[in-house]
Design a protein around this motif. Structure first.
Motif, short mmCIF file in Angstrom:
data_model
loop_
_atom_site.label_atom_id
_atom_site.label_comp_id
_atom_site.label_asym_id
_atom_site.label_seq_id
_atom_site.Cartn_x
_atom_site.Cartn_y
_atom_site.Cartn_z
N UNK A 245 0.89 -1.30 -0.04
CA UNK A 245 -0.26 0.02 0.00
C UNK A 245 0.89 1.19 0.19
N UNK A 246 0.44 2.25 -0.61
CA UNK A 246 1.19 3.47 -0.66
C UNK A 246 1.23 4.25 0.40
N UNK A 247 2.35 4.75 0.92
CA UNK A 247 2.61 5.17 2.35
C UNK A 247 3.01 4.24 3.27
N UNK A 248 2.88 3.00 3.02
CA UNK A 248 3.36 1.93 3.75
C UNK A 248 5.00 1.55 3.31
N UNK A 249 5.17 2.05 2.23
CA UNK A 249 6.35 1.56 1.77
C UNK A 249 7.60 2.26 2.46
N UNK A 250 8.85 1.42 2.72
CA UNK A 250 9.89 2.25 3.02
C UNK A 250 11.05 2.32 1.74
N UNK A 251 11.67 2.91 1.72
CA UNK A 251 12.93 2.93 0.46
C UNK A 251 13.36 1.60 0.50
N UNK A 252 13.24 0.92 -0.73
CA UNK A 252 13.95 -0.46 -1.04
C UNK A 252 15.47 -0.53 -0.58
N UNK A 253 16.17 0.71 -0.64
CA UNK A 253 17.54 0.70 -0.45
C UNK A 253 17.75 0.43 0.94
N UNK A 254 16.74 0.82 1.93
CA UNK A 254 17.21 0.49 3.26
C UNK A 254 16.94 -0.76 3.70
#
Length: 296
Positions: A245-254
């Protein structure tokens, strides 16, 4: 009559290891290899979102590990002297399972069809560590393949140069190979499965700091590994609807961490007494070329 009312037994696996079969490995031998004294000959850490290739002689041990925690890696393998012989994910999936672990082998393509490496140790495999979960997910995936910039651009319109396909392409260039040599992968440390509708899904890697999988090289090989830009796959964002869901994603690089690679020689060559490099099947036919119209 629906399947819920039938009483027929479940289907049997299509390929079963019989006594003496090359599929039925000598477990005592490979367990001995896993515990035998070894001498390190190469070690490096693969940074996030990168790729690297390296060579390994036959009769050696390769360990892939997660030195800083969960991270998915995409693995390609070729015969060192003949890159036309390369890892065949689909046949390996048929001969063993959709997710591989200790005592399974990674097989080469036709017309060679022989073991390239045998898995001798695995801290996460479905038959030893991370068992099947409530969704049917298992570890060390052969169902899927590498992420690539083409499907990403097709589905999202984005341009990105560090998908696993691209990482592997850059990795093999110094060895005279090209993008056309990159092939379907073993996704190490990756949990996947099929839902009730048969659709492919991915879950976060269960690996922790120090988990590993080890391979015994049955032939001299060139190996290439990509540290997936999706990291541990606890979130991912390429393609339509990727990443939750949009807003629940953190940056994949993390979610990205390095992978460790170590190559060992067996200290005592006597451990390999009786072992020899597997040979291709002795098929000497010509595929019916003498009867081009087909079998009568």
């Amino acid at each position: 009559m629906t399947s819920s009312t039938t009483s027929r037994p479940p289907p049997q696996p299509a390929y079963q290891a019989t006594p003496g079969s090359i599929l039925n490995v000598n477990r005592n031998f490979y367990s001995t290899l896993a515990k035998a004294d070894r001498t390190p000959i190469e070690a490096f850490t693969l940074p996030i979102r990168s790729g690297r290739a390296w060579t390994v002689p036959a009769g050696h041990i390769v360990r892939l590990s997660t030195p800083e925690g969960p991270q998915v890696g995409d693995l390609n393998i070729w015969n060192l002297h003949n890159p036309r012989e390369r890892f065949w994910a689909a046949r390996t999936r048929q001969l063993h399972a959709s997710h591989v672990s200790t005592y399974d082998r990674l097989w080469s393509c036709l017309p060679y069809l022989r073991p390239m490496v045998t898995i001798i140790a695995d801290t996460l495999g479905g038959r030893e560590g991370y068992d099947v979960d409530e969704w049917g997910g298992r570890c060390h995936d052969l169902l899927g393949t590498r992420c690539d910039p083409y499907v990403n651009q097709m589905l999202s319109g984005d341009e990105y140069d560090f998908h696993c396909h691209s990482n592997l392409t850059r990795a093999v260039l110094p060895y005279g190979l090209t993008e056309f040599d990159v092939h379907d992968v073993l996704n190490v440390f990756q949990v996947t499965g099929l839902d009730k509708e048969g659709r492919y899904f991915m879950e976060a890697s269960p690996a922790t700091r120090g988990d590993y999988i080890e391979f015994f090289t049955e032939q001299p090989v060139l190996m290439a590994l990509s540290t997936c830009p999706g990291g541990d796959l606890s979130t991912w964002g390429w393609g339509e609807g990727g990443g939750g869901e949009e807003g629940e994603k953190k940056s994949m690089v993390e979610c990205c961490r390095p992978l460790g690679v170590e190559v060992f020689a067996l200290t005592d060559p006597a451990v390999l007494s009786g072992w020899s490099e597997p040979q291709p099947p002795k098929y000497r036919g010509r595929h019916g070329m003498q009867i081009p119209g087909g079998e009568a």
